[in-house]
Design a protein around this motif. Structure first.
Motif, PDB file in Angstrom:
ATOM      1  N   VAL A  30       0.844  -1.558  -0.370  1.00  0.00           N
ATOM      2  CA  VAL A  30       0.006  -0.339  -0.066  1.00  0.00           C
ATOM      3  C   VAL A  30       1.120   1.524  -0.083  1.00  0.00           C
ATOM      4  O   VAL A  30       0.288   2.512  -0.422  1.00  0.00           O
ATOM      5  N   VAL A  31       2.137   0.996   0.612  1.00  0.00           N
ATOM      6  CA  VAL A  31       2.785   2.830   0.907  1.00  0.00           C
ATOM      7  C   VAL A  31       3.728   2.578  -0.392  1.00  0.00           C
ATOM      8  O   VAL A  31       3.855   3.692  -0.612  1.00  0.00           O
ATOM      9  N   LEU A  32       4.281   1.512  -0.859  1.00  0.00           N
ATOM     10  CA  LEU A  32       4.841   1.927  -2.260  1.00  0.00           C
ATOM     11  C   LEU A  32       3.964   1.928  -3.388  1.00  0.00           C
ATOM     12  O   LEU A  32       4.324   3.071  -4.285  1.00  0.00           O
ATOM     13  N   THR A  33       2.486   1.674  -3.159  1.00  0.00           N
ATOM     14  CA  THR A  33       2.040   2.395  -4.481  1.00  0.00           C
ATOM     15  C   THR A  33       1.346   3.737  -4.045  1.00  0.00           C
ATOM     16  O   THR A  33       1.373   4.477  -5.400  1.00  0.00           O
ATOM     17  N   VAL A  34       0.770   3.713  -3.422  1.00  0.00           N
ATOM     18  CA  VAL A  34       1.021   5.301  -2.930  1.00  0.00           C
ATOM     19  C   VAL A  34       2.225   6.107  -3.510  1.00  0.00           C
ATOM     20  O   VAL A  34       1.535   7.353  -4.030  1.00  0.00           O
ATOM     21  N   GLY A  35       2.772   6.224  -2.380  1.00  0.00           N
ATOM     22  CA  GLY A  35       4.588   6.382  -2.722  1.00  0.00           C
ATOM     23  C   GLY A  35       4.690   6.956  -4.165  1.00  0.00           C
ATOM     24  O   GLY A  35       5.441   7.847  -4.325  1.00  0.00           O
ATOM     25  N   ARG A  43      -2.128  10.785  -9.623  1.00  0.00           N
ATOM     26  CA  ARG A  43      -3.470  10.290  -8.578  1.00  0.00           C
ATOM     27  C   ARG A  43      -4.667   9.344  -8.533  1.00  0.00           C
ATOM     28  O   ARG A  43      -4.406   8.781  -8.191  1.00  0.00           O
ATOM     29  N   ALA A  44      -4.664   9.037  -9.804  1.00  0.00           N
ATOM     30  CA  ALA A  44      -5.380   7.959  -9.922  1.00  0.00           C
ATOM     31  C   ALA A  44      -4.074   5.742  -9.231  1.00  0.00           C
ATOM     32  O   ALA A  44      -4.940   5.569  -8.375  1.00  0.00           O
ATOM     33  N   MET A  45      -3.292   6.263  -9.547  1.00  0.00           N
ATOM     34  CA  MET A  45      -2.687   5.016  -8.458  1.00  0.00           C
ATOM     35  C   MET A  45      -2.499   6.125  -7.148  1.00  0.00           C
ATOM     36  O   MET A  45      -2.751   4.641  -6.782  1.00  0.00           O
ATOM     37  N   GLY A  49      -4.275   3.361  -4.311  1.00  0.00           N
ATOM     38  CA  GLY A  49      -3.026   2.579  -3.561  1.00  0.00           C
ATOM     39  C   GLY A  49      -4.023   2.323  -1.886  1.00  0.00           C
ATOM     40  O   GLY A  49      -3.888   2.034  -0.844  1.00  0.00           O
ATOM     41  N   ALA A  50      -4.760   3.936  -1.844  1.00  0.00           N
ATOM     42  CA  ALA A  50      -5.699   4.293  -0.957  1.00  0.00           C
ATOM     43  C   ALA A  50      -6.634   3.580  -1.128  1.00  0.00           C
ATOM     44  O   ALA A  50      -7.551   2.478   0.745  1.00  0.00           O
ATOM     45  N   ALA A  51      -7.376   3.014  -2.293  1.00  0.00           N
ATOM     46  CA  ALA A  51      -8.992   2.371  -2.005  1.00  0.00           C
ATOM     47  C   ALA A  51      -8.414   0.352  -1.905  1.00  0.00           C
ATOM     48  O   ALA A  51      -8.297   0.247  -0.972  1.00  0.00           O
ATOM     49  N   MET A  52      -7.199   0.155  -1.702  1.00  0.00           N
ATOM     50  CA  MET A  52      -6.135  -0.872  -1.268  1.00  0.00           C
ATOM     51  C   MET A  52      -5.790  -0.940   0.258  1.00  0.00           C
ATOM     52  O   MET A  52      -5.867  -1.645   0.629  1.00  0.00           O
ATOM     53  N   PHE A  53      -5.503   0.301   0.772  1.00  0.00           N
ATOM     54  CA  PHE A  53      -5.527  -0.071   2.158  1.00  0.00           C
ATOM     55  C   PHE A  53      -6.777  -0.136   3.040  1.00  0.00           C
ATOM     56  O   PHE A  53      -6.823  -0.624   3.692  1.00  0.00           O
ATOM     57  N   TRP A  54      -7.658   0.167   2.395  1.00  0.00           N
ATOM     58  CA  TRP A  54      -9.419   0.192   2.858  1.00  0.00           C
ATOM     59  C   TRP A  54      -9.859  -1.044   2.969  1.00  0.00           C
ATOM     60  O   TRP A  54     -10.462  -1.107   3.737  1.00  0.00           O
ATOM     61  N   ILE A  55      -9.295  -1.914   1.543  1.00  0.00           N
ATOM     62  CA  ILE A  55      -9.881  -2.614   1.436  1.00  0.00           C
ATOM     63  C   ILE A  55      -8.774  -3.775   2.266  1.00  0.00           C
ATOM     64  O   ILE A  55     -10.047  -4.687   2.842  1.00  0.00           O
ATOM     65  N   CYS A  56      -7.881  -3.612   2.533  1.00  0.00           N
ATOM     66  CA  CYS A  56      -7.350  -4.100   3.417  1.00  0.00           C
ATOM     67  C   CYS A  56      -7.118  -4.474   4.988  1.00  0.00           C
ATOM     68  O   CYS A  56      -6.963  -5.115   5.922  1.00  0.00           O
TER      69      CYS A  56
END
Length: 91
Positions: A30-35, A43-45, A49-56
């Protein structure tokens, strides 16, 4: 035990190190995707990453199966439970 009352038991074993590695790898993903999204001004990436964080986060917090699951800390405990409750022997 009746034929229609068959139940399946799964023995899932995870060590403390394995549990930590799973959590660290999820956080790193998640951190690498947002970073990388912030680094590339994508912005899409970042939103992915934010969506993956909430799903996880929700997948860890809200599992309903754990509420009615029984914990067995070794295979022998599971075998004893099967013998006492259902009269079957584990193979």
């Amino acid at each position: 035990m009746k034929q229609d009352d068959k139940k399946t038991f799964f023995l899932v074993a995870q060590t403390a190190v394995g549990g930590v590695l799973v959590n660290v790898s999820t956080l790193a993903l998640v951190v690498l995707t947002v970073g990388i999204g912030a680094l590339l001004h994508s912005r899409a990436m970042e939103w992915t990453g934010a969506a993956m964080f909430w799903i996880c986060l929700l997948s860890r917090v809200a599992p309903r199966a754990k509420a009615r699951a029984q914990m067995f800390y070794c295979p022998q405990e599971l075998a004893d439970h099967l013998q006492e409750k259902y009269g079957v022997r584990a193979r």
